[in-house]
Structures are given as C-alpha cells and as structure tokens.
Design an enzyme around this catalytic site. Structure first.
Site, PDB file in Angstrom:
ATOM      1  N   GLY A 332       1.118  -1.046   0.174  1.00  0.00           N
ATOM      2  CA  GLY A 332      -0.396   0.608  -0.046  1.00  0.00           C
ATOM      3  C   GLY A 332       0.873   0.957   0.142  1.00  0.00           C
ATOM      4  N   TRP A 335       2.374   1.405  -3.304  1.00  0.00           N
ATOM      5  CA  TRP A 335       1.033   2.159  -4.109  1.00  0.00           C
ATOM      6  C   TRP A 335       1.143   4.197  -4.338  1.00  0.00           C
ATOM      7  CZ3 TRP A 335      -2.966   5.575  -2.832  1.00  0.00           C
ATOM      8  CH2 TRP A 335      -4.204   4.788  -4.599  1.00  0.00           C
ATOM      9  N   HIS A 336       1.127   3.617  -3.316  1.00  0.00           N
ATOM     10  CA  HIS A 336       1.092   5.371  -2.992  1.00  0.00           C
ATOM     11  C   HIS A 336       1.846   6.400  -4.028  1.00  0.00           C
ATOM     12  CE1 HIS A 336      -1.801   4.803   0.276  1.00  0.00           C
ATOM     13  NE2 HIS A 336      -2.163   5.847   0.234  1.00  0.00           N
ATOM     14  N   GLY A 337       3.798   5.788  -3.863  1.00  0.00           N
ATOM     15  CA  GLY A 337       4.888   6.169  -4.340  1.00  0.00           C
ATOM     16  C   GLY A 337       6.168   6.322  -5.073  1.00  0.00           C
ATOM     17  N   PHE A 519      -0.266   9.975  -7.436  1.00  0.00           N
ATOM     18  CA  PHE A 519      -0.157   9.168  -7.517  1.00  0.00           C
ATOM     19  C   PHE A 519      -1.139   7.934  -8.474  1.00  0.00           C
ATOM     20  CE2 PHE A 519      -0.378  10.707  -2.382  1.00  0.00           C
ATOM     21  CZ  PHE A 519       0.758  10.645  -2.597  1.00  0.00           C
TER      22      PHE A 519
END
Length: 519
Positions: A332, A335-337, A519
């Site tokens: 997770g 996924w954001h960066g 993102f």
C-alpha cells in the site's frame, strides 16, 4: 484539467452536463456515449510537458488497455476456475502490473540498482500517466472477479465508462464494477434527476471550498517548514515548528483529499451516478484499525479483498496474519509513491496495525477496558501525524534532483524534533522563522474542525450522497431525526452553497493540483 480550474468549472462541466441531460431525455445509450467521449476528452486534455506539442499517446494507452482488459474479462467469464482461465488471468495481471511497474517504478528500480551496484544505468525517463495507479487497480479487480464468475455480461461502452468516468478517473475512488455498471444501464425519473443535480452541486461546492480555501492555505505553512529541513544546509526545526509542520501537512492532506473526494462524488452525482464513499472523518478514529476503515476506504477495500485475503488473511494463525498485514501495508505504501519513504510509511502503518490487533487480543483475554474515546482519538491522531512525516518527505525523494537519503534525513530530523531529541525550543525569533507564528497556530487550530464538526457525508446523509454510507453510519439511526446542520433543498442552503463557491473563486489565484494526483 483540474476540478479547481476555470476551464473545468466554466466550460467542461456545464457543457458535459447540459448535453448529457438533453440526450438522456431521448436515448440513455447516447447519453452514456457522450459521457464516455467527454471523459476521454478530459483525460486527453492533459499534456505532461506544456513546452512540447500535445500527444495522443496517453489517450491511446488507456483506450488500448481498456480494450484488452475487456476482452480478457469476457474470456475469463467463460472459463471460470479452469487451468486455461487461470493462465489467462495470470497473463492479464502481469500485463497490467507490468505497465504500472514500467511507468511508475522503473525510476525507483534504477536508483536502487545504482545504489547497490555503484554502477550507472541508462534507463530512459518516463512520465507517469495520470490516474494509472487507480484505473490499474480497477481493471485488476475486474479480471479477478471475472475469473471468479462475479461479473455480468457488460458491453464495451459500459466497461469503458466504468474505467474512464472522469470524476473518479484521476484520483479515485477506486470503484468496483458491480457498483457502477448497473447504474450506467438504468434510467431514472425526472424528479430523481433534480435531486441528483442539487445534491451533486452542493457536495461539489463543499469539496471545492475545502481544497481551495482550507487545504491550499495550510500548504503555505507546511511547505516552508518541510522545505527548511530539506534545503541544502537546512536546519533542524524547533520542537514547536516540527509539530506545526507535521500537523499542518496532516490537515492539508486531510482537506485536500476530503475535498477531492467530495468533488468527485458530487460531480458523479450530477450525472445520476453514485460513487462509493472514500473518506469518513479519519482523524476521529479511535485506533489505527478504525483509521483504515475511514481513510481512503476504497483503497483499503482493494488491499483487503485482493491482497490481504489472497495472502491468506487471518486464517492461518496470528504470526502469518501479522506477516500478511505487513506485506499488504508495504505494498500500500509502494502504491502511493515510487520511493523508499512511502514504503517506510506503509511499513509504519503495518506495524501499527499489528500492535493494534495484538492489543485488541490482549484486552479481550484479560478483560481490560477500552481507553476513553477522547484519549483514544488523541493518541491515534498523534501516531498518524508522525507517520505522515515520511509520506510528505517522499516529495523530496521524487523531486528532479532528489534522493532517498535526502528524504530520509528530513524524516529523521523532523521526527527527532517532534519528540524532543533536538531540544525543547518553542518558536524561533522572526529573523529565523520560516512562517509567522500566528499562521502556524491558525493552521494547527483547524484540527478542531475535523474533531468537532460533522463531515460532508453526514451533512448530506438524508440524501445518501454515496454508496456505503449506510454501513458507516450503521450505529446511528438512518436517516434519524433531522439536525439543523443537515442539508436540504432550501433557499438557505442555496445561498450557503453560493457563498462557498464565491469564497473558492476568490482564492483561485493559487490553483494547485490535488496531492493524490501524484499517485
């Protein structure tokens, strides 16, 4: 084309809405076709480098991806739980994740390999297409559900609108096919359309005000303070400055993402489509577990259903359960960066969730009473604010000349100052300070808004503005007695909505992107 831009507000949205309403009176399919065309126009409007001519490449990329995923989904629906279906599912997932890896993570791979091998890799620079992380997850969920026999027979127009519907295309919510496609296929009465329009406009105005008036002004406090640490030869912040920086950014992100979610849900509702609720007062959470039931709800749902459960969930004992939690949250964060500071943020939340679940188990075993709710909310808020520090420092890692070392140094410095490891100083004198003390205090006082005031979904609750609201408010009566602050289609609320819009327009001199657009 930003939601908070004149182009969108004055030209794109009114034109799209007026023509859609006219077409819907005669032919529902033509109206949906118009919505697909305008959604593709919205996406294709983006030019990653304004100094160069516009290119249709990214528009072709999303259309081609939709076409391939649609036909793979049709194949999987006819070969559920078969070896051939499993093979095609694996190829489909690999292709989607491969595209995401190339555009989003190839730079992180290059930087990491250079650091490990002390060599030099010549990988061409790539531009991350807008919304790639969001619509990739939507297509992955569609393929997995098709293989599991959970999809209906949709036509390509419905699927294309499901993926490209402009209110949720760039930054979510991450919608599920069985939430959106049935709404696309149905017709609604004229009375319902008027309710949808009034609810959508009001919710959109609330989100616009949150973003433009509150979030963008909070950035004027957070950015200079974080920048002072990251700058070449930067200094450590004082303890009070560090807390001001962390809380201001936490509130900026809150109102930025909450504002975007309201605007996305409101814009979709104008077209008679309900999106899932994605944000529900996360800073009122009484634990980290509760926080992830309230923050980016649709991402939490995807990670739970398609990652955590696929790893085994909690079915194989506490050790594997905690391992699965950590892996899920690390993914997770990634996924954001595409940076190590985002992975650190995900790892921190994975660790917090493990501790939280262990504490729940211990409380149950020893019959320990729960903490008083105000104390639980305060402690959860402090932990979440501390975790946002590496998340914000990720911008220094992903900057043109940034590095993971620079971002991690800034993270370490600010966290150390927050918890007294760099001393207990208050606000520096005017010559040394980055922002005015009064600005910082006003920024931090905004926490009272998120703690004491109802959120926009609660304000609009009697008209069910989004999918899933009933479940979030299950502990309270629905719709319950009408409160004075709850929205209704009256002239007073119309005036209030106009005031919100006018206040937002007044602040349009500093238009900025939404944080989650990155993102």
């Amino acid at each position: 084309m930003l939601f908070n831009s004149y182009t969108f507000l004055v030209l794109f949205l009114p034109l799209t809405l007026v023509v859609f309403q006219l077409l819907r009176r005669g032919n529902q399919r033509m109206a949906m076709g118009w919505l697909v065309a305008m959604s593709l126009l919205y996406y294709g409007w983006w030019n990653p480098d304004p100094s160069k001519p516009w290119t249709p490449f990214y528009l072709i990329l999303i259309c081609t991806s939709c076409m391939i995923n649609f036909w793979i989904g049709r194949f999987l629906a006819a070969h559920t739980f078969t070896p051939k279906g499993r093979l095609i599912l694996g190829l489909g997932l690999t292709a989607n994740l491969g595209v995401l890896f190339y555009y989003k993570y190839i730079g992180l791979f290059e930087r990491t390999m250079e650091a490990l091998t002390l060599g030099k890799f010549s990988i061409p620079d790539v531009v991350l297409p807008l919304g790639l992380s969001f619509f990739t997850f939507q297509k992955i969920a569609f393929l997995v559900d098709a293989y599991r026999g959970k999809t209906s027979k949709y036509n390509f127009l419905d699927f294309l609108l499901f993926v490209t519907f402009f209110p949720q295309l760039i930054a979510g919510p991450i919608v599920h096919h069985n939430e959106i496609m049935p709404q696309i296929q149905r017709t609604v009465s004229p009375s319902r359309r008027s309710v949808d329009l009034s609810v959508g406009i009001s919710l959109f105005a609330m989100g616009l005000f949150k973003k433009v008036v509150i979030a963008d002004n909070l950035a004027m406090v957070a950015n200079p303070l974080f920048g002072a640490v990251a700058a070449a030869g930067g200094r450590d912040l004082t303890m009070l400055e560090a807390w001001a920086a962390a809380i201001s950014y936490s509130l900026q992100l809150y109102f930025d993402f909450s504002g975007y979610s309201d605007m996305a849900i409101g814009a979709a509702r104008m077209f008679g489509i309900k999106l899932p609720v994605n944000f529900h007062s996360p800073y009122k959470a009484t634990s980290i577990v509760d926080f992830w039931r309230r923050w980016h709800i649709t991402l939490s749902r995807f990670l739970r259903d398609y990652v955590y459960f696929s790893l085994g969930g909690n079915r194989k004992g506490p050790i594997l359960r905690y391992s699965n939690l950590l892996i899920t949250m690390l993914l997770g964060g990634l996924w954001h960066g595409a940076g190590w500071t985002y992975i650190l943020w995900g790892g921190m939340h994975g660790l917090f969730l493990c501790v939280n679940h262990a504490w729940f188990a211990l409380r149950k075993k020893l019959s320990i009473p729960a903490l008083p709710k105000p104390l639980a909310i305060f402690l959860t808020f402090v932990v979440v604010v501390a975790a946002w520090v590496p998340f914000r420092a990720g911008a220094f890692e992903l900057a043109a000349n940034g590095s993971a070392q620079e971002a991690l140094r800034a993270t370490k410095s600010i966290l150390a100052s927050m918890f007294g490891l760099n001393g207990f100083e208050g606000w520096p004198n005017a010559a040394a300070s980055e922002v005015k003390f009064s600005w910082a205090m006003r920024a931090m006082s905004c926490v009272l808004i998120v703690w004491l005031m109802p959120n926009s979904q609660q304000v609009m609750r009697r008209y069910f503005p989004s999918i899933g609201l009933r479940g979030l408010l299950a502990k309270t009566s629905m719709p319950g007695p009408r409160r004075f602050w709850q929205w209704r289609p009256t002239w007073q609320w119309t005036v209030f909505t106009v005031i919100l819009v006018m206040g937002s327009i007044y602040e349009f001199d500093k238009v900025s992107e939404f944080i989650y657009f990155q993102f």
